[in-house]
Design a protein around this motif. Structure first.
Motif, mmCIF file in Angstrom:
data_model
loop_
_atom_site.group_PDB
_atom_site.id
_atom_site.type_symbol
_atom_site.label_atom_id
_atom_site.label_comp_id
_atom_site.label_asym_id
_atom_site.label_seq_id
_atom_site.Cartn_x
_atom_site.Cartn_y
_atom_site.Cartn_z
ATOM 1 N N PRO A 29 19.798 29.801 21.318
ATOM 2 C CA PRO A 29 18.593 29.556 22.112
ATOM 3 C C PRO A 29 18.742 28.245 22.876
ATOM 4 C CG PRO A 29 18.017 30.127 19.846
ATOM 5 C CD PRO A 29 19.509 29.930 19.889
ATOM 6 N N VAL A 30 18.380 28.291 24.147
ATOM 7 C CA VAL A 30 18.471 27.110 24.999
ATOM 8 C C VAL A 30 17.077 26.514 25.131
ATOM 9 C CG1 VAL A 30 18.995 26.273 27.321
ATOM 10 C CG2 VAL A 30 20.458 28.001 26.253
ATOM 11 N N ILE A 31 16.951 25.256 24.741
ATOM 12 C CA ILE A 31 15.673 24.558 24.867
ATOM 13 C C ILE A 31 15.819 23.516 25.964
ATOM 14 C CG2 ILE A 31 14.006 23.037 23.728
ATOM 15 C CD1 ILE A 31 14.844 24.383 21.080
ATOM 16 N N GLU A 32 15.087 23.719 27.045
ATOM 17 C CA GLU A 32 15.079 22.717 28.110
ATOM 18 C C GLU A 32 14.142 21.604 27.641
ATOM 19 O OE1 GLU A 32 14.701 24.051 32.140
ATOM 20 O OE2 GLU A 32 15.820 25.893 31.700
ATOM 21 N N TYR A 33 14.749 20.574 27.075
ATOM 22 C CA TYR A 33 13.990 19.552 26.361
ATOM 23 C C TYR A 33 13.082 18.712 27.256
ATOM 24 C CZ TYR A 33 17.469 16.296 28.009
ATOM 25 O OH TYR A 33 18.279 15.549 28.813
ATOM 26 N N LEU A 34 13.274 18.750 28.568
ATOM 27 C CA LEU A 34 12.343 18.032 29.443
ATOM 28 C C LEU A 34 11.016 18.782 29.542
ATOM 29 C CD1 LEU A 34 14.695 16.796 32.297
ATOM 30 C CD2 LEU A 34 13.791 15.494 30.366
ATOM 31 N N GLN A 35 11.071 20.130 29.408
ATOM 32 C CA GLN A 35 9.849 20.938 29.408
ATOM 33 C C GLN A 35 9.257 21.054 27.997
ATOM 34 O OE1 GLN A 35 12.455 21.959 31.666
ATOM 35 N NE2 GLN A 35 11.060 20.999 33.125
ATOM 36 N N THR A 36 10.119 21.093 26.998
ATOM 37 C CA THR A 36 9.694 21.233 25.598
ATOM 38 C C THR A 36 10.370 20.120 24.799
ATOM 39 O OG1 THR A 36 9.649 23.628 25.949
ATOM 40 C CG2 THR A 36 9.507 22.865 23.680
ATOM 41 N N PRO A 37 9.820 18.908 24.876
ATOM 42 C CA PRO A 37 10.473 17.782 24.198
ATOM 43 C C PRO A 37 10.434 17.913 22.677
ATOM 44 C CG PRO A 37 8.771 17.026 25.738
ATOM 45 C CD PRO A 37 8.626 18.507 25.609
ATOM 46 N N PRO A 38 11.495 17.457 22.016
ATOM 47 C CA PRO A 38 11.475 17.431 20.552
ATOM 48 C C PRO A 38 10.462 16.396 20.047
ATOM 49 C CG PRO A 38 13.502 16.449 21.399
ATOM 50 C CD PRO A 38 12.739 16.957 22.575
ATOM 51 N N THR A 39 9.904 16.682 18.906
ATOM 52 C CA THR A 39 8.962 15.754 18.276
ATOM 53 C C THR A 39 9.734 14.601 17.631
ATOM 54 O OG1 THR A 39 9.067 16.859 16.132
ATOM 55 C CG2 THR A 39 7.409 17.683 17.719
ATOM 56 N N LYS A 40 9.001 13.590 17.196
ATOM 57 C CA LYS A 40 9.649 12.473 16.480
ATOM 58 C C LYS A 40 10.356 12.987 15.238
ATOM 59 C CE LYS A 40 5.964 9.737 16.615
ATOM 60 N NZ LYS A 40 5.087 8.598 16.354
ATOM 61 N N ALA A 41 9.713 13.913 14.524
ATOM 62 C CA ALA A 41 10.319 14.462 13.306
ATOM 63 C C ALA A 41 11.598 15.233 13.632
ATOM 64 C CB ALA A 41 9.326 15.351 12.576
ATOM 65 N N GLU A 42 11.568 16.016 14.698
ATOM 66 C CA GLU A 42 12.768 16.753 15.101
ATOM 67 C C GLU A 42 13.871 15.800 15.539
ATOM 68 O OE1 GLU A 42 10.818 20.945 16.673
ATOM 69 O OE2 GLU A 42 10.817 19.201 18.008
ATOM 70 N N LEU A 43 13.511 14.762 16.265
ATOM 71 C CA LEU A 43 14.496 13.760 16.680
ATOM 72 C C LEU A 43 15.104 13.056 15.471
ATOM 73 C CD1 LEU A 43 12.551 12.345 19.733
ATOM 74 C CD2 LEU A 43 14.794 13.483 19.835
ATOM 75 N N ALA A 44 14.278 12.759 14.471
ATOM 76 C CA ALA A 44 14.784 12.129 13.248
ATOM 77 C C ALA A 44 15.777 13.058 12.549
ATOM 78 C CB ALA A 44 13.629 11.765 12.318
ATOM 79 N N GLU A 45 15.463 14.346 12.523
ATOM 80 C CA GLU A 45 16.365 15.317 11.902
ATOM 81 C C GLU A 45 17.677 15.412 12.690
ATOM 82 O OE1 GLU A 45 16.531 19.985 10.508
ATOM 83 O OE2 GLU A 45 14.619 19.138 11.136
ATOM 84 N N ILE A 46 17.585 15.401 14.008
ATOM 85 C CA ILE A 46 18.781 15.442 14.850
ATOM 86 C C ILE A 46 19.659 14.215 14.570
ATOM 87 C CG2 ILE A 46 19.595 15.230 17.237
ATOM 88 C CD1 ILE A 46 17.098 17.003 17.981
ATOM 89 N N CYS A 47 19.040 13.051 14.474
ATOM 90 C CA CYS A 47 19.801 11.827 14.162
ATOM 91 C C CYS A 47 20.509 11.960 12.824
ATOM 92 C CB CYS A 47 18.879 10.611 14.160
ATOM 93 S SG CYS A 47 18.350 10.097 15.797
ATOM 94 N N LYS A 48 19.816 12.533 11.849
ATOM 95 C CA LYS A 48 20.410 12.717 10.526
ATOM 96 C C LYS A 48 21.603 13.673 10.603
ATOM 97 C CE LYS A 48 19.229 13.951 5.796
ATOM 98 N NZ LYS A 48 18.203 14.450 4.884
ATOM 99 N N LEU A 49 21.428 14.778 11.336
ATOM 100 C CA LEU A 49 22.521 15.749 11.476
ATOM 101 C C LEU A 49 23.727 15.148 12.198
ATOM 102 C CD1 LEU A 49 20.522 18.977 12.432
ATOM 103 C CD2 LEU A 49 21.694 18.526 10.261
#
Length: 116
Positions: A29-49
């Motif tokens: 799945p492609v998420i165009e993050y400028l239209q659907t930005p990740p939340t702080k929690a999602e960003l924290a999870e991405i940093c962890k990954l």
């Protein structure tokens, strides 16, 4: 976080990464993050990954970074950088591929092949 590509269609590296995965039969799945930005929690999870600090995902050379008066040495906490990224997704490094519980930043695009 589910498997996906955080994608900006205007970014050549992002487009190259999507193409690279498609050529290998990986359809995410492609998420165009400028239209659907990740939340702080999602960003924290991405940093962890990715095993990085939030500041490492900030595009410090983006004009918006200077326009907002930001500096790498401003003493912001990880939580504050996550808030900046959530509020200003244009500052997020891209593309980010999340696949089978792991993540890679597609700079260069070939780095995402480590996930396969």
């Amino acid at each position: 976080m589910r498997d996906c590509i955080l994608h900006n269609p205007r970014c050549s590296k992002s487009r190259e990464t999507v193409k690279l995965l498609q050529e290998r039969g990986i359809e995410l799945p492609v998420i165009e993050y400028l239209q659907t930005p990740p939340t702080k929690a999602e960003l924290a999870e991405i940093c962890k990954l990715l095993d990085v600090k939030p500041l490492q995902l900030v595009r410090t050379k983006e004009a918006l970074f200077a326009e907002l008066g930001l500096s790498k040495d401003n003493g912001f906490s990880d939580a504050q950088w996550l808030a900046v990224l959530a509020e200003h997704p244009k500052l997020l490094e891209r593309p980010i591929v999340i696949y089978k519980g792991r993540a890679a930043l597609g700079r260069p695009p070939e780095k995402v092949l480590d996930l396969l």
